[in-house]
Every structure is written in structure tokens, then in C-alpha cells.
Design an enzyme around this catalytic site. Structure first.
Site, short mmCIF file in Angstrom:
data_model
loop_
_atom_site.label_atom_id
_atom_site.label_comp_id
_atom_site.label_asym_id
_atom_site.label_seq_id
_atom_site.Cartn_x
_atom_site.Cartn_y
_atom_site.Cartn_z
N ASN A 16 0.97 -1.07 -0.01
CA ASN A 16 -0.08 0.05 -0.04
C ASN A 16 0.90 1.20 -0.10
O ASN A 16 1.57 1.46 1.05
CB ASN A 16 -1.07 0.07 1.23
CG ASN A 16 -1.98 1.23 1.30
OD1 ASN A 16 -1.71 1.96 0.27
ND2 ASN A 16 -2.40 1.58 2.60
N LYS A 18 0.06 4.27 -0.01
CA LYS A 18 -0.57 5.54 0.63
C LYS A 18 -0.22 6.77 -0.69
O LYS A 18 -0.26 6.36 -1.66
CB LYS A 18 0.03 5.62 1.90
CG LYS A 18 -0.19 4.51 2.76
CD LYS A 18 0.04 4.63 4.09
CE LYS A 18 -0.23 3.21 4.77
NZ LYS A 18 0.03 3.56 6.25
N HIS A 102 -9.56 1.08 5.12
CA HIS A 102 -8.17 1.34 5.51
C HIS A 102 -8.37 2.26 6.81
O HIS A 102 -9.22 3.11 6.65
CB HIS A 102 -7.11 1.75 4.66
CG HIS A 102 -5.72 2.12 5.13
ND1 HIS A 102 -5.35 2.92 6.29
CD2 HIS A 102 -4.60 1.01 5.00
CE1 HIS A 102 -3.81 2.45 6.58
NE2 HIS A 102 -3.76 1.44 5.86
N GLU A 104 -6.84 4.59 7.90
CA GLU A 104 -6.84 6.11 7.70
C GLU A 104 -7.96 6.65 7.22
O GLU A 104 -8.39 7.95 7.26
CB GLU A 104 -5.39 6.32 6.92
CG GLU A 104 -4.22 6.05 7.77
CD GLU A 104 -2.94 5.92 6.74
OE1 GLU A 104 -1.91 5.41 7.52
OE2 GLU A 104 -3.13 5.81 5.32
N GLU A 173 -5.51 -4.89 10.65
CA GLU A 173 -4.24 -3.76 10.86
C GLU A 173 -4.37 -3.07 12.18
O GLU A 173 -5.16 -2.20 12.26
CB GLU A 173 -4.19 -2.73 9.68
CG GLU A 173 -5.66 -2.23 9.49
CD GLU A 173 -5.61 -1.05 8.42
OE1 GLU A 173 -4.77 -0.98 7.63
OE2 GLU A 173 -6.54 -0.45 8.41
N GLY A 179 2.85 2.67 11.14
CA GLY A 179 3.67 3.81 10.93
C GLY A 179 4.18 4.18 12.24
O GLY A 179 4.77 5.06 12.38
N SER A 215 3.38 -2.46 10.37
CA SER A 215 4.78 -2.19 10.38
C SER A 215 5.51 -3.58 9.98
O SER A 215 6.19 -3.74 10.64
CB SER A 215 5.22 -1.63 11.73
OG SER A 215 4.62 -0.35 11.88
#
Length: 253
Positions: A16, A18, A102, A104, A173, A179, A215
């Protein structure tokens, strides 16, 4: 909770990107992936790239053992929805995959679990495979609510039934490990994957693949992939470095 891999499920390593990339950077990255794709062995390789670079990915990966997809999709087929991109548009660029929900998107754009499920349905309708993301925050985990939160996120997806579930991928996730440099231990990841697997089994879809995303790096990939219910990885930052991404894929073997 599953403790052995009773039936083989193909492994999937998905990057991904991003909101990263440029034409020049992407050309180098995609070229490196194509050149080293054989290192993945039997694992599938895929990348989910920003919308503007879908055509670049299609041209660079045509004929390679790497598929591509997008990071979001609209629930709408067409219409006055400025900034939205439909599943049919993604199919025009030969996308195989699209991320749905996701963390985010859920956090920054207020996407509800019902909306995520509707996006998955839109993707399936265009022949794409939705990769539906679920996961808890650190506060949820510390409160002992991880399974409750993930169960709530899964409910609208599970309600779609076994046929739909068999045509999608799930990705766990843990938000606290995205991150941040922190990673769930293999045992922590397996516990949640086992919970998700059991939920899928109740719907007759135990063979739906479940990826771990949080991660993931070459250094921790082998220990994660050794767990019975982890079928691959949704890789963030490490997917921007061809050698690291390929080393993650090689850890499947």
C-alpha cells in the site's frame, strides 16, 4: 481459534503505497519489483498505488507476476460525485484489487463500517477483489475491547454472506502498529487472526485470506507468516523499497 493451517491458502503480499510516489520514483520501484518478482516464490505480489499512477502501474507490470489495485473506491457507479472514483473506472485500468476501509480512511474521512461494506459490494460488482481492513486502536486494546471493536467492523461484511466473502480478502491492521514502528507480536496477531477466521467460518468462508498489516518488515515477516491464520501481509512503508518488499515476500517460504 485455529492453531494449524488445515488447508492451504495461497499467500498474498500487497503493498500500500499510500500518498507516495512520482513518475520517476515509481518507475524505479516498479522496475525493481519486476526484476526481483521471482523471489516471492509461490506468493502473490500486488501493489495498491495512488489513482494518478494506475496507468503507469499497468504499463510497467503488464506481463509480470505482479498485480495492481487502488486504495479506495466509490459506492456510486457514476454521477455528480466530485473527486470520487468508481469501481468501473478502476476496472478500466485492469485493477485486480481495491482497499476498503483502511484505518486512515476510517479515521480521517469518517468511513463507517456500513460504508466500507458498501464499497466492497461495489468492488465485487465490477469484478475487483476488495481488501477489507479492520483493526483496533491502542485505547481499544488497552481496554480489552479489541475483539468487540473488530467484531463490530466485521458485522456488515459478514452479513454479505459466504459467496461475497469468498471473493474478498480481509486485512487486520492494529491501528497502534501502523507507521509507529511498533508491531503486534506474532502471538498477538495470530490471536486476532484466529478470531477473524472463526467469524468467517461461522459464515462458511473459513478459506477467505486474512493479511496482517502493521509495520511489517523483512525482519519480522517470517515469524508472522509462521502463524497458522496469517496468509500474508498488507505492507505500508516497506513497500516503497523494492528490495525490502521482496524480502518480505521471500519470508513466506
Amino acid at each position: 481459534m485455529s492453531q494449524t493451517r488445515s488447508q492451504p491458502r495461497s499467500r498474498l503480499i500487497m503493498g500500500n503505497w499510500k500518498m507516495h510516489g512520482s513518475l520517476a520514483d515509481n518507475a524505479a520501484l516498479l522496475g525493481g519489483l519486476v526484476a526481483g518478482a521471482q523471489r516471492a516464490g509461490d506468493a502473490q505480489l500486488a501493489v495498491c498505488v495512488p489513482f494518478p499512477y494506475l496507468e503507469q502501474a499497468r504499463q510497467a507490470l503488464a506481463g509480470a507476476a505482479i498485480t495492481w489495485g487502488a486504495q479506495d473506491v466509490s459506492v456510486h457507479d457514476r454521477g455528480a460525485y466530485t473527486g470520487e472514483v468508481s469501481a468501473a473506472m478502476l476496472a478500466d485500468f485492469a485493477c485486480a484489487w481495491v482497499l476498503c476501509g483502511h484505518s486512515e480512511r476510517r479515521a480521517m474521512h469518517g468511513e463507517s463500517s456500513a460504508l466500507v461494506a458498501a464499497k466492497a459490494v461495489a468492488a465485487l460488482g465490477a469484478g475487483l477483489t476488495p481488501v477489507v481492513c479492520v483493526g483496533e486502536t491502542l485505547a481499544d486494546r488497552d481496554a480489552g475491547q479489541a475483539e468487540c471493536v473488530i467484531g463490530d467492523q466485521l458485522d456488515p461484511i459478514l452479513a454479505l454472506g459466504a459467496d461475497a466473502l469468498s471473493r474478498m480478502v480481509l486485512a487486520y491492521e492494529p491501528v497502534w502498529a501502523i507507521g509507529t514502528g511498533r508491531t503486534a507480536t506474532p502471538e498477538q496477531a495470530q490471536a486476532v487472526h484466529g478470531f477473524i477466521r472463526a467469524s468467517l467460518a461461522q459464515q462458511g468462508a473459513a478459506q477467505t485470506r486474512i493479511l496482517y498489516g502493521g509495520s511489517v518488515k523483512a525482519a519480522n515477516a517470517a515469524a508472522l507468516f509462521a502463524q497458522p491464520d496469517i496468509d500474508g501481509a498488507l505492507v505500508g512503508g516497506a513497500s516503497l523499497v523494492a528490495d525490502e518488499f521482496l524480502n518480505i515476500a521471500a519470508a513466506v517460504a
